[in-house]
Write a protein that holds these residues in place. Structure first.
Motif, short mmCIF file in Angstrom:
data_model
loop_
_atom_site.label_atom_id
_atom_site.label_comp_id
_atom_site.label_asym_id
_atom_site.label_seq_id
_atom_site.Cartn_x
_atom_site.Cartn_y
_atom_site.Cartn_z
N ALA A 145 0.83 -1.20 0.00
CA ALA A 145 0.00 0.00 0.00
C ALA A 145 0.87 1.26 0.00
O ALA A 145 0.55 2.24 -0.69
CB ALA A 145 -0.93 -0.01 1.22
N GLU A 146 1.97 1.23 0.74
CA GLU A 146 2.87 2.38 0.76
C GLU A 146 3.49 2.60 -0.62
O GLU A 146 3.59 3.73 -1.10
CB GLU A 146 3.97 2.16 1.80
CG GLU A 146 4.93 3.31 1.93
CD GLU A 146 6.02 3.03 2.95
OE1 GLU A 146 6.80 3.95 3.20
OE2 GLU A 146 6.09 1.91 3.49
N LYS A 147 3.87 1.54 -1.28
CA LYS A 147 4.46 1.64 -2.63
C LYS A 147 3.44 2.19 -3.62
O LYS A 147 3.76 3.03 -4.46
CB LYS A 147 4.96 0.26 -3.07
CG LYS A 147 5.71 0.26 -4.37
CD LYS A 147 6.22 -1.13 -4.67
CE LYS A 147 6.96 -1.16 -5.99
NZ LYS A 147 7.41 -2.52 -6.30
N ASP A 148 2.18 1.72 -3.52
CA ASP A 148 1.13 2.23 -4.41
C ASP A 148 0.87 3.72 -4.17
O ASP A 148 0.67 4.48 -5.12
CB ASP A 148 -0.17 1.45 -4.20
CG ASP A 148 -0.08 0.02 -4.75
OD1 ASP A 148 0.85 -0.24 -5.55
OD2 ASP A 148 -0.92 -0.81 -4.36
N LEU A 149 0.89 4.17 -2.91
CA LEU A 149 0.69 5.58 -2.62
C LEU A 149 1.82 6.45 -3.18
O LEU A 149 1.58 7.53 -3.71
CB LEU A 149 0.57 5.81 -1.11
CG LEU A 149 -0.76 5.38 -0.48
CD1 LEU A 149 -0.68 5.50 1.03
CD2 LEU A 149 -1.90 6.21 -1.01
N VAL A 150 3.04 5.95 -3.07
CA VAL A 150 4.17 6.69 -3.63
C VAL A 150 4.05 6.77 -5.14
O VAL A 150 4.31 7.82 -5.75
CB VAL A 150 5.51 6.03 -3.21
CG1 VAL A 150 6.68 6.62 -3.97
CG2 VAL A 150 5.72 6.19 -1.70
N ASN A 151 3.61 5.68 -5.79
CA ASN A 151 3.41 5.69 -7.24
C ASN A 151 2.33 6.68 -7.65
O ASN A 151 2.46 7.39 -8.64
CB ASN A 151 3.05 4.29 -7.74
CG ASN A 151 4.24 3.36 -7.72
OD1 ASN A 151 5.39 3.80 -7.66
ND2 ASN A 151 3.98 2.06 -7.75
N ILE A 152 1.25 6.77 -6.88
CA ILE A 152 0.16 7.71 -7.20
C ILE A 152 0.66 9.14 -7.06
O ILE A 152 0.36 10.00 -7.89
CB ILE A 152 -1.05 7.45 -6.28
CG1 ILE A 152 -1.72 6.13 -6.65
CG2 ILE A 152 -2.05 8.59 -6.37
CD1 ILE A 152 -2.79 5.70 -5.67
N MET A 153 1.44 9.42 -6.03
CA MET A 153 1.94 10.78 -5.81
C MET A 153 2.93 11.20 -6.88
O MET A 153 3.01 12.39 -7.22
CB MET A 153 2.58 10.88 -4.42
CG MET A 153 1.54 10.83 -3.33
SD MET A 153 2.12 10.76 -1.61
CE MET A 153 3.71 11.40 -1.59
N THR A 154 3.68 10.27 -7.46
CA THR A 154 4.64 10.62 -8.51
C THR A 154 4.00 10.62 -9.89
O THR A 154 4.66 10.99 -10.86
CB THR A 154 5.83 9.64 -8.49
OG1 THR A 154 5.35 8.30 -8.67
CG2 THR A 154 6.60 9.77 -7.18
N GLY A 155 2.74 10.21 -10.00
CA GLY A 155 2.05 10.23 -11.28
C GLY A 155 2.10 8.91 -12.02
O GLY A 155 1.59 8.81 -13.14
N ALA A 156 2.69 7.89 -11.46
CA ALA A 156 2.75 6.58 -12.12
C ALA A 156 1.46 5.81 -11.86
O ALA A 156 0.56 6.27 -11.16
CB ALA A 156 3.96 5.81 -11.59
N THR A 157 1.37 4.65 -12.44
CA THR A 157 0.18 3.81 -12.28
C THR A 157 0.39 2.82 -11.14
O THR A 157 1.52 2.54 -10.74
CB THR A 157 -0.12 3.03 -13.58
OG1 THR A 157 1.01 2.23 -13.89
CG2 THR A 157 -0.42 3.98 -14.71
N ILE A 158 -0.71 2.29 -10.67
CA ILE A 158 -0.67 1.33 -9.57
C ILE A 158 -0.46 -0.05 -10.15
O ILE A 158 -1.12 -0.44 -11.11
CB ILE A 158 -1.97 1.36 -8.75
CG1 ILE A 158 -2.24 2.76 -8.22
CG2 ILE A 158 -1.93 0.36 -7.62
CD1 ILE A 158 -3.58 2.89 -7.54
N GLU A 159 0.45 -0.82 -9.54
CA GLU A 159 0.66 -2.20 -9.96
C GLU A 159 -0.42 -3.08 -9.37
O GLU A 159 -0.90 -2.84 -8.27
CB GLU A 159 2.03 -2.68 -9.50
CG GLU A 159 3.18 -1.89 -10.06
CD GLU A 159 4.50 -2.34 -9.47
OE1 GLU A 159 4.52 -3.35 -8.76
OE2 GLU A 159 5.50 -1.67 -9.73
N ASN A 160 -0.79 -4.12 -10.10
CA ASN A 160 -1.78 -5.11 -9.65
C ASN A 160 -3.12 -4.49 -9.30
O ASN A 160 -3.81 -4.94 -8.40
CB ASN A 160 -1.27 -5.89 -8.43
CG ASN A 160 0.04 -6.60 -8.71
OD1 ASN A 160 0.28 -7.03 -9.84
ND2 ASN A 160 0.88 -6.72 -7.70
#
Length: 199
Positions: free
Chosen positions: A128-143
């Motif tokens: 969940a922490e990795k997904d939040l960091v990806n959302i904040m940087t503009g990337a997509t969520i894995e899985n």
């Protein structure tokens, strides 16, 4: 703020204390409390009798108040410890925290009243922490799995375009004619106007 504690004594000791602290006490008994080096055990002396004591932590903080005029209360202390006086034959408690509070509703207070920490899977937290960091940087969520509404796509194979094919219903137009009748001179009343004003 004052420093205060709770003194809990057995019924036999309570009777002796009551007699000793009464105004017309003729007995000249000494009253003493001393602790050993560990600070958790000691001796309570009442006259010639010696009672073992234990200093226990309460499961929750108790506030104490005093009053001067029987209407306004003034907070005097936060009480977090209790001195428990035991009979000479009783064994000392194994733990330093008293399990129950001071009143019956606080019986087994820490287990019944205080929320336990939730059991979290560390891998789930990291993902969940990795997904939040990806959302904040503009990337997509894995899985990520798209959510599909069950009500969409009924009668149509394509769920995304089902709502586009439904025509919107026309909004009925309100008449501009003023009604004439028995209450023509009174303004319309809402449900809130019928409320009781006697409160």
């Amino acid at each position: 703020m004052e420093e205060q504690f709770i003194l809990r004594v057995p019924p036999s000791v309570a009777e002796m204390l009551d007699r000793l602290l009464s105004e017309n006490a003729s007995e000249d008994k000494s009253l003493d409390l001393s602790f050993s080096e560990d600070g958790r055990s000691g001796t309570f002396v009442l006259g010639d009798d010696h009672f073992p004591v234990s200093l226990m932590d309460l499961p929750c903080v108790v506030e104490s108040f005093k009053t001067y005029d029987d209407s306004a209360l003034v907070k005097t202390a936060d009480i977090g410890q209790m001195i428990m006086v035991r009979e000479p034959g009783d064994s000392a408690p194994d733990v330093i925290e008293y399990r129950h509070g001071l009143t019956p509703p606080l019986r087994d207070a820490r287990k019944r009243r205080f929320r336990r920490e939730p059991d979290l899977n560390p891998e789930l937290v990291q993902r969940a922490e990795k997904d939040l960091v990806n959302i904040m940087t503009g990337a997509t969520i894995e899985n990520a799995e798209p959510e599909v509404n069950e009500h969409e796509g009924v009668g149509d194979g394509n769920a995304h375009h089902a709502s586009e094919n439904v025509p919107s219903a026309p909004v009925p137009k309100q008449p501009d004619v003023v009604e004439t009748g028995a209450n023509a001179g009174e303004p319309e009343r809402s449900d809130s106007d019928d409320s009781d004003d006697s409160l």
